[in-house]
Design a protein around this motif. Structure first.
Motif, PDB file in Angstrom:
ATOM      1  N   GLY A 181     -28.382  -1.849   9.881  1.00  0.00           N
ATOM      2  CA  GLY A 181     -28.743  -1.521  11.260  1.00  0.00           C
ATOM      3  C   GLY A 181     -27.570  -1.700  12.207  1.00  0.00           C
ATOM      4  O   GLY A 181     -26.476  -2.128  11.818  1.00  0.00           O
ATOM      5  N   GLY A 182     -27.811  -1.412  13.481  1.00  0.00           N
ATOM      6  CA  GLY A 182     -26.736  -1.438  14.466  1.00  0.00           C
ATOM      7  C   GLY A 182     -26.109  -2.791  14.688  1.00  0.00           C
ATOM      8  O   GLY A 182     -24.878  -2.936  14.690  1.00  0.00           O
ATOM      9  N   LEU A 183     -26.922  -3.834  14.880  1.00  0.00           N
ATOM     10  CA  LEU A 183     -26.372  -5.167  15.086  1.00  0.00           C
ATOM     11  C   LEU A 183     -25.794  -5.712  13.786  1.00  0.00           C
ATOM     12  O   LEU A 183     -24.738  -6.353  13.799  1.00  0.00           O
ATOM     13  CB  LEU A 183     -27.448  -6.118  15.618  1.00  0.00           C
ATOM     14  CG  LEU A 183     -26.984  -7.552  15.872  1.00  0.00           C
ATOM     15  CD1 LEU A 183     -25.806  -7.588  16.842  1.00  0.00           C
ATOM     16  CD2 LEU A 183     -28.132  -8.406  16.390  1.00  0.00           C
TER      17      LEU A 183
ATOM     18  N   THR B  40     -29.466  -0.979  20.164  1.00  0.00           N
ATOM     19  CA  THR B  40     -29.607  -0.595  18.766  1.00  0.00           C
ATOM     20  C   THR B  40     -30.768   0.392  18.646  1.00  0.00           C
ATOM     21  O   THR B  40     -31.512   0.619  19.605  1.00  0.00           O
ATOM     22  CB  THR B  40     -29.898  -1.819  17.880  1.00  0.00           C
ATOM     23  OG1 THR B  40     -31.172  -2.369  18.261  1.00  0.00           O
ATOM     24  CG2 THR B  40     -28.813  -2.875  18.023  1.00  0.00           C
TER      25      THR B  40
ATOM     26  N   ALA C 129     -24.089  -3.755  20.923  1.00  0.00           N
ATOM     27  CA  ALA C 129     -24.148  -4.459  19.641  1.00  0.00           C
ATOM     28  C   ALA C 129     -22.860  -5.233  19.388  1.00  0.00           C
ATOM     29  O   ALA C 129     -22.888  -6.344  18.839  1.00  0.00           O
ATOM     30  CB  ALA C 129     -24.403  -3.468  18.509  1.00  0.00           C
TER      31      ALA C 129
END
Length: 268
Positions: free
Chosen positions: A24-26, A199, A215
């Protein structure tokens, strides 16, 4: 005049960092933050294509990377995999970043049973069992850091996201309990409670996302808190004040106000 280099605080550089939710983004931002020569990254995620893309970017920065595709709803598989990764190379930084967010479908009285079950497993059961396994190993080695990804939603009784807010509230209490238990063993335990991070999860919300944090900035703040072995980090700071307000406002009034909130979520 700049501070002499010999007096500068050394940056914390883990030998082996394991990050869940790395596709995922983070998770990507965290992996890239720690990626460098000398740091082995073990990345867990559900999306194989995105996970491999993150791994490729980390390898370009000098890290050796191991990837695992799995669903954290299978608790036994997660524990077995952590033991395998830790026996191969001791994990000295565990970032429990994976999480799910869902809200009550429009027109429904409650959230779906499936969404509640997934939130309970992924947001609470998986991170606390993995953290327990990691803490046991780290305590014997007298070193290590564990980071929980909570949420400011834990501070409020959200009627449209009961499973999310309650699972994060349970995670919050577990994290601070583990911090108390592990401090004598030189193991750092940090609870991160952010507001909105830019995100895919937060972009699903149909509406304003006040005090949005990128992020990359969130990853830097999280890394700094882990390095300092902070017990709790809430960001942006305004949410610390809102937490206090939620304690002071009588519950019937708070619930009445929260029921007025119109929150919608875009389909995946």
């Amino acid at each position: 005049m700049s501070r002499p280099e010999r007096f500068a605080k050394a940056q914390y550089v883990p030998s082996h960092a394991l990050i869940t939710g790395a596709s995922g983004g983070l998770g990507r931002a965290l992996a890239l933050h720690y990626a460098r020569a000398g740091t082995h990254l073990t990345l867990w995620g559900r999306n194989e294509q995105r996970l491999e893309a993150v791994a490729a970017s980390c390898r370009q920065q000098g890290s050796e990377v191991t990837c695992h595709v799995l669903a954290l709803t299978d608790l036994d598989a997660g524990i077995a995999l952590f033991r395998k990764d830790d026996s191969r190379l001791p994990v000295d930084l565990l970032i429990l970043n994976a999480g799910v967010s869902d809200i009550r479908p429009e027109g429904s009285v409650t959230e779906t049973v499936e969404a509640v079950k997934e939130a309970a497993l992924v947001n609470y059961a998986a991170p606390v069992t993995l953290a327990t396994e990691a803490a046991s190993a780290m305590a014997l080695r007298k070193q290590g850091r564990i980071v929980f990804m909570g949420s400011v939603a834990a501070h409020h009784d959200l009627p449209f996201a009961s499973a999310y807010s309650s699972s994060k509230a349970g995670l919050s209490r577990f994290a601070t309990c583990l911090h108390a238990a592990m401090a004598p063993h030189k193991v750092g335990v940090t609870l991160i409670e952010p507001g909105y991070i830019d995100t895919a999860m937060s972009r699903r919300l149909d509406g304003a996302r006040p005090f949005l944090v990128s992020a990359e900035k969130a990853a830097a703040l999280i890394a700094e808190a882990a390095a300092r072995k902070r017990a709790v980090l809430i960001f942006p700071r305004l949410f610390t004040l809102l937490k206090l307000v939620s304690i002071l406002v009588p519950r019937p009034i708070a619930h009445r106000l929260l029921r007025l909130a119109k929150v919608k979520q875009k389909a995946l």
